[in-house]
Design a protein around this motif. Structure first.
Motif, PDB file in Angstrom:
ATOM      1  N   THR A 239       0.839  -1.196   0.000  1.00 44.19           N
ATOM      2  CA  THR A 239       0.000   0.000   0.000  1.00 44.19           C
ATOM      3  C   THR A 239       0.869   1.239   0.000  1.00 44.19           C
ATOM      4  N   GLN A 240       0.255   2.386  -0.301  1.00 45.03           N
ATOM      5  CA  GLN A 240       0.936   3.681  -0.250  1.00 45.03           C
ATOM      6  C   GLN A 240      -0.013   4.679   0.406  1.00 45.03           C
ATOM      7  N   ASN A 241       0.196   4.877   1.697  1.00 43.64           N
ATOM      8  CA  ASN A 241      -0.663   5.774   2.471  1.00 43.64           C
ATOM      9  C   ASN A 241       0.157   6.780   3.245  1.00 43.64           C
ATOM     10  N   THR A 242      -0.376   7.972   3.389  1.00 44.81           N
ATOM     11  CA  THR A 242       0.119   8.896   4.391  1.00 44.81           C
ATOM     12  C   THR A 242      -0.641   8.614   5.681  1.00 44.81           C
ATOM     13  N   ALA A 243      -0.260   9.276   6.769  1.00 43.31           N
ATOM     14  CA  ALA A 243      -0.912   9.026   8.057  1.00 43.31           C
ATOM     15  C   ALA A 243      -2.411   9.311   7.960  1.00 43.31           C
ATOM     16  N   ASN A 244      -3.179   8.486   8.653  1.00 47.09           N
ATOM     17  CA  ASN A 244      -4.640   8.618   8.741  1.00 47.09           C
ATOM     18  C   ASN A 244      -5.355   8.212   7.463  1.00 47.09           C
ATOM     19  N   GLN A 245      -4.619   7.657   6.481  1.00 47.88           N
ATOM     20  CA  GLN A 245      -5.261   7.080   5.308  1.00 47.88           C
ATOM     21  C   GLN A 245      -5.379   5.570   5.506  1.00 47.88           C
ATOM     22  N   THR A 246      -6.400   4.991   4.922  1.00 51.33           N
ATOM     23  CA  THR A 246      -6.638   3.558   5.123  1.00 51.33           C
ATOM     24  C   THR A 246      -6.854   2.817   3.806  1.00 51.33           C
ATOM     25  N   LYS A 247      -6.245   3.292   2.717  1.00 52.64           N
ATOM     26  CA  LYS A 247      -6.390   2.610   1.434  1.00 52.64           C
ATOM     27  C   LYS A 247      -5.727   1.229   1.519  1.00 52.64           C
ATOM     28  N   THR A 248      -6.442   0.214   1.046  1.00 56.26           N
ATOM     29  CA  THR A 248      -5.915  -1.148   1.133  1.00 56.26           C
ATOM     30  C   THR A 248      -5.496  -1.709  -0.222  1.00 56.26           C
ATOM     31  N   ASN A 249      -5.759  -0.973  -1.303  1.00 54.39           N
ATOM     32  CA  ASN A 249      -5.371  -1.492  -2.622  1.00 54.39           C
ATOM     33  C   ASN A 249      -3.868  -1.329  -2.841  1.00 54.39           C
ATOM     34  N   ALA A 250      -3.288  -2.277  -3.567  1.00 57.25           N
ATOM     35  CA  ALA A 250      -1.845  -2.266  -3.824  1.00 57.25           C
ATOM     36  C   ALA A 250      -1.484  -1.140  -4.790  1.00 57.25           C
ATOM     37  N   GLN A 251      -0.503  -0.332  -4.395  1.00 56.74           N
ATOM     38  CA  GLN A 251      -0.034   0.765  -5.236  1.00 56.74           C
ATOM     39  C   GLN A 251       1.487   0.851  -5.294  1.00 56.74           C
ATOM     40  N   ASP A 252       2.142  -0.151  -4.724  1.00 58.63           N
ATOM     41  CA  ASP A 252       3.613  -0.221  -4.737  1.00 58.63           C
ATOM     42  C   ASP A 252       3.987  -1.609  -5.237  1.00 58.63           C
ATOM     43  N   PHE A 253       4.568  -1.680  -6.441  1.00 60.36           N
ATOM     44  CA  PHE A 253       4.871  -2.962  -7.079  1.00 60.36           C
ATOM     45  C   PHE A 253       6.373  -3.051  -7.357  1.00 60.36           C
ATOM     46  N   ASN A 254       6.978  -4.145  -6.896  1.00 59.74           N
ATOM     47  CA  ASN A 254       8.390  -4.411  -7.148  1.00 59.74           C
ATOM     48  C   ASN A 254       8.532  -5.844  -7.627  1.00 59.74           C
ATOM     49  N   GLN A 255       9.271  -6.040  -8.698  1.00 52.68           N
ATOM     50  CA  GLN A 255       9.467  -7.368  -9.238  1.00 52.68           C
ATOM     51  C   GLN A 255      10.800  -7.453  -9.983  1.00 52.68           C
ATOM     52  N   GLY A 256      11.276  -8.667 -10.124  1.00 60.07           N
ATOM     53  CA  GLY A 256      12.532  -8.828 -10.852  1.00 60.07           C
ATOM     54  C   GLY A 256      13.022 -10.252 -10.826  1.00 60.07           C
ATOM     55  N   PHE A 257      14.114 -10.492 -11.538  1.00 63.92           N
ATOM     56  CA  PHE A 257      14.723 -11.822 -11.547  1.00 63.92           C
ATOM     57  C   PHE A 257      16.219 -11.670 -11.775  1.00 63.92           C
ATOM     58  N   SER A 258      16.950 -12.693 -11.418  1.00 67.04           N
ATOM     59  CA  SER A 258      18.381 -12.742 -11.712  1.00 67.04           C
ATOM     60  C   SER A 258      18.770 -14.178 -12.001  1.00 67.04           C
ATOM     61  N   VAL A 259      19.735 -14.346 -12.900  1.00 63.71           N
ATOM     62  CA  VAL A 259      20.302 -15.647 -13.229  1.00 63.71           C
ATOM     63  C   VAL A 259      21.812 -15.505 -13.149  1.00 63.71           C
ATOM     64  N   ASN A 260      22.471 -16.406 -12.460  1.00 65.32           N
ATOM     65  CA  ASN A 260      23.918 -16.308 -12.318  1.00 65.32           C
ATOM     66  C   ASN A 260      24.520 -17.681 -12.116  1.00 65.32           C
ATOM     67  N   GLY A 261      25.835 -17.740 -12.225  1.00 63.33           N
ATOM     68  CA  GLY A 261      26.509 -19.010 -12.013  1.00 63.33           C
ATOM     69  C   GLY A 261      27.957 -18.970 -12.453  1.00 63.33           C
ATOM     70  N   SER A 262      28.628 -20.102 -12.303  1.00 59.96           N
ATOM     71  CA  SER A 262      30.038 -20.221 -12.687  1.00 59.96           C
ATOM     72  C   SER A 262      30.256 -21.590 -13.343  1.00 59.96           C
ATOM     73  N   LYS A 263      31.054 -21.587 -14.378  1.00 61.08           N
ATOM     74  CA  LYS A 263      31.419 -22.843 -15.045  1.00 61.08           C
ATOM     75  C   LYS A 263      32.862 -22.733 -15.494  1.00 61.08           C
ATOM     76  N   GLY A 264      33.684 -23.560 -14.887  1.00 62.80           N
ATOM     77  CA  GLY A 264      35.106 -23.493 -15.199  1.00 62.80           C
ATOM     78  C   GLY A 264      35.689 -22.155 -14.773  1.00 62.80           C
ATOM     79  N   ARG A 265      36.277 -21.482 -15.724  1.00 61.92           N
ATOM     80  CA  ARG A 265      36.897 -20.187 -15.432  1.00 61.92           C
ATOM     81  C   ARG A 265      35.950 -19.010 -15.642  1.00 61.92           C
ATOM     82  N   PHE A 266      34.731 -19.304 -16.067  1.00 62.27           N
ATOM     83  CA  PHE A 266      33.799 -18.243 -16.458  1.00 62.27           C
ATOM     84  C   PHE A 266      32.683 -18.093 -15.423  1.00 62.27           C
ATOM     85  N   SER A 267      32.320 -16.848 -15.110  1.00 59.54           N
ATOM     86  CA  SER A 267      31.192 -16.567 -14.215  1.00 59.54           C
ATOM     87  C   SER A 267      30.325 -15.477 -14.838  1.00 59.54           C
ATOM     88  N   TYR A 268      29.061 -15.462 -14.458  1.00 63.06           N
ATOM     89  CA  TYR A 268      28.140 -14.499 -15.056  1.00 63.06           C
ATOM     90  C   TYR A 268      27.011 -14.170 -14.077  1.00 63.06           C
TER      91      TYR A 268
END
Length: 640
Positions: free
Chosen positions: A176-205
């Motif tokens: 939610t995103q509220n200032t004091a004394n507000q009671t909004k319950t709907n979602a208004q702050d969205f964060n998302q993402g992904f990462s892929v990583n690893g190492s093989k031999g001498r190489f990493s990514y």
């Protein structure tokens, strides 16, 4: 409050004395950690600094909080804007200094906005999900890190590749995103993402993509104001090659895009204002290890562009502004071990910066507004076998506009063998290069000299009761000279930047106490006292307290709660009706946050829920701007 401060100091002294009496026979009780006051890993007991480290575990325990909110809980650090709407600009105050006196380093590369008046870097560009750890080293650090490291250094390490061939993470959270004394319950702050990583031999990514979309709060405080939005996209690519046991090279490419709406100022709503920032960073880091040392080359290039659409009441139209900056840094440094007790660091840093500005009132070409810096530096570190450690160094700053300048560092410490006590002391200087705008704008002054800071600090750290209690206290005294000011002649009305001859004095104390009586419960707290000249004290609290509780309720459920108290601060705003600057004092405030995290499937699937400002306190962090009230966040994290 002064009497309470004296009582608090006496209490800490009593606790320390009692604990020392219980631990007279311990010889090695201070836990070893990785730190960066030499640019190389070393044990904490051999350091002459108290370095605050935010680990990956700390960030995990504070899921749902922004980077600014996490930093503001560190002793001696105040981040104005950390309690405001997501799009609110940030200011960083360490030890009574301003944002221009704090240097931010990401993976060894100093970052800045070379088109800004004070060279301040915008940490809103960086999502906390990309970060592995953060080290905050307070005090003058120009000897190792150059311009800007006057009151503190924020050293950020981004996530690295794992040893597995492939590993991935997908996360999503909403709130939610509220200032004091507000009671909004709907979602208004969205964060998302992904990462892929690893190492093989001498190489990493490592490849990661993150995005944030937030709305629901008006930046300016007022009734029936339109809500403002904040949008951010981040992409990061890292690769590494370990050619052999001695030589390796790592490279990165980073793109950040930030778009937000903003209001017209304190208590002033505006629906037409829009800002857009785009940053592109690239660099590589070769490293060569040999029998008695290690040679490093750290390079980085940043291209940052900012666009603003701003409504002007004077012209009753939208005015467009464009800022572009480029910065390039090469830092080559070598560590040579003469013995196990003595090593020498020799380095040279080259930096080039330019800027371009196009507004309705100014036009600055990057062919004119640019400078370069060449800084050789040296640091010597000695470890004695009886507890004395010394870190001493010097740097020659050579600027193609203002000439040469020298900084130094003297940092001895002493660790007692039979007593778990480490004493520290440092006397060091720092400098801040005038910005391109201060040199080359219509108000520029090519005769500007670098701002100078000199800091003396002394303190102690002790770990007692079988490492269950850690206490450190540091007192500091800082003098600031040649401060940059904006001067207007009362007769000709001509204006330009000048060096103010007045000496600004800041002093204070920082205390951190960590208690872990049992393996699944810990308490961490800190207290900061800062005293600075009133003219320099805007938004800097004299007293500040942070307390954090961490409890492993079960092997799969973790609970974290933080309490923060910020005392009253001075502030000011421009009154558009009277055309006068109004000075004000902001009331003190208290904020309580909490976080529950559950490992549904260990090392695979976890969820968390967070509540910020549980008590729904209404306050001003900055006069005339909204502060967040009680808000809820729910998130999920999946590893594969």
């Amino acid at each position: 409050m002064k009497r309470n401060f004296i009582k608090l100091s006496a209490y800490f002294t009593l606790v320390t004395s009692f604990a020392l009496a219980q631990e007279q026979n311990l010889s090695k009780t201070i836990q070893e950690i990785v730190i960066s006051d030499t640019k190389f890993a070393q044990s904490k007991e051999k350091s002459g600094k108290i370095i605050e480290k935010i680990t990956a575990k700390d960030l995990e325990n504070k899921k749902g909080q922004t980077l600014a909110a996490v930093l503001s809980q560190v002793a001696g650090v105040e981040v104005a804007g950390s309690q405001s709407g997501t799009g609110k600009n940030l200011e960083y105050y360490i030890r009574g200094g301003r944002s221009r006196q704090v240097l931010i380093v990401i993976d060894g590369v100093p970052v800045t906005d070379a088109s800004g008046i004070g060279f301040q870097y915008d940490l809103r560009l960086l999502p906390v999900e990309q970060i592995e750890s953060i080290e905050i080293m307070k005090g003058a650090a120009s000897t190792l890190y150059g311009s800007g490291a006057a009151t503190g250094l924020i050293n950020i390490t981004l996530k690295k590749a794992t040893k597995k061939e492939i590993e991935g993470t997908v996360y999503m959270n909403l709130g939610t995103q509220n200032t004091a004394n507000q009671t909004k319950t709907n979602a208004q702050d969205f964060n998302q993402g992904f990462s892929v990583n690893g190492s093989k031999g001498r190489f990493s990514y490592l490849t990661s993509l993150n995005s944030t979309e937030t709305k629901g709060i008006s930046e300016a405080a007022g009734t029936n104001f339109e809500t403002d939005y904040f949008s951010r996209v981040n992409a990061l690519q890292k690769i590494g090659i370990q050619f052999n046991s001695k030589f390796s090279i790592h490279a990165f490419t980073n793109y950040d895009r930030l778009k937000s709406s903003f209001d017209g100022g304190n208590f002033t709503d505006e629906t037409a204002n829009i800002s857009l920032s785009e940053q592109f960073r690239v660099g590589f880091t070769p490293k060569y290890k040999y029998t008695n040392g290690e040679l490093n080359l750290v390079t980085g290039f940043t291209n940052l562009e900012r666009h603003y659409d701003t409504y002007s009441s004077w012209s009753s139209s939208i005015e467009k502004s464009y800022y572009k900056s480029r910065s390039f840094s090469i830092d080559m440094f070598n560590k040579y071990n003469f013995s196990k007790s003595f090593f020498l660091i020799l380095g040279t840093q080259f930096q080039f910066m330019d800027m371009q500005e196009e507004t309705a009132y100014e036009y600055i070409l990057n062919s004119q507004a640019n400078f370069n810096v060449v800084d050789p530096y040296v640091t010597a570190v000695y470890y004695s076998n009886f507890g004395l450690n010394i870190n001493v160094g010097a740097r020659s700053n050579n600027h193609n506009v203002y000439g040469s300048h020298t900084t130094f560092n003297f940092n001895p410490s002493f660790s007692f063998h039979k007593t778990p006590l480490r004493l520290i002391f440092s006397y060091s200087s720092a400098y801040i290069t005038p910005s391109l705008y201060q040199l080359f704008s219509p108000y520029g002054n090519l005769n500007l000299k670098p701002e100078e800071n000199t800091t003396i600090e002394a303190g102690f750290e002790t770990t007692v009761l079988d490492k269950k209690v850690t206490l450190n206290t540091v007192g500091f005294y800082r003098e600031q000279e040649n401060t940059y000011d904006f001067f207007t002649d009362s007769t000709s009305y001509e204006s330009q930047y000048i060096n103010n001859s007045n000496v600004v004095i800041a002093k204070g104390m920082e205390t951190t106490l960590s208690i872990k009586p049992i393996s699944y419960f810990s308490i961490n707290g800190n207290y900061t006292f800062t005293q600075v000249a009133e003219a320099q004290s805007k938004l800097i609290p004299k007293h500040k307290v942070n307390v954090s509780f961490d409890v492993d309720l079960t092997k799969k459920i973790h609970w974290n709660t933080q309490y923060q108290y910020v005392e009253s601060r001075n502030d000011a705003y421009f009154d558009s009706i009277t055309f006068a600057t109004i000075n004000t004092v902001l009331a003190s405030y208290q904020v309580v946050n909490t976080n529950f995290s559950i490992d549904v499937v260990p090392n695979r699937l976890s969820i968390f829920t967070a509540i910020t400002n549980i008590l729904d306190k209404d306050f001003y962090e900055n006069i005339g701007y909204s502060a967040r009230g009680r808000n809820f966040k729910l998130g999920i994290n999946f590893k594969f």
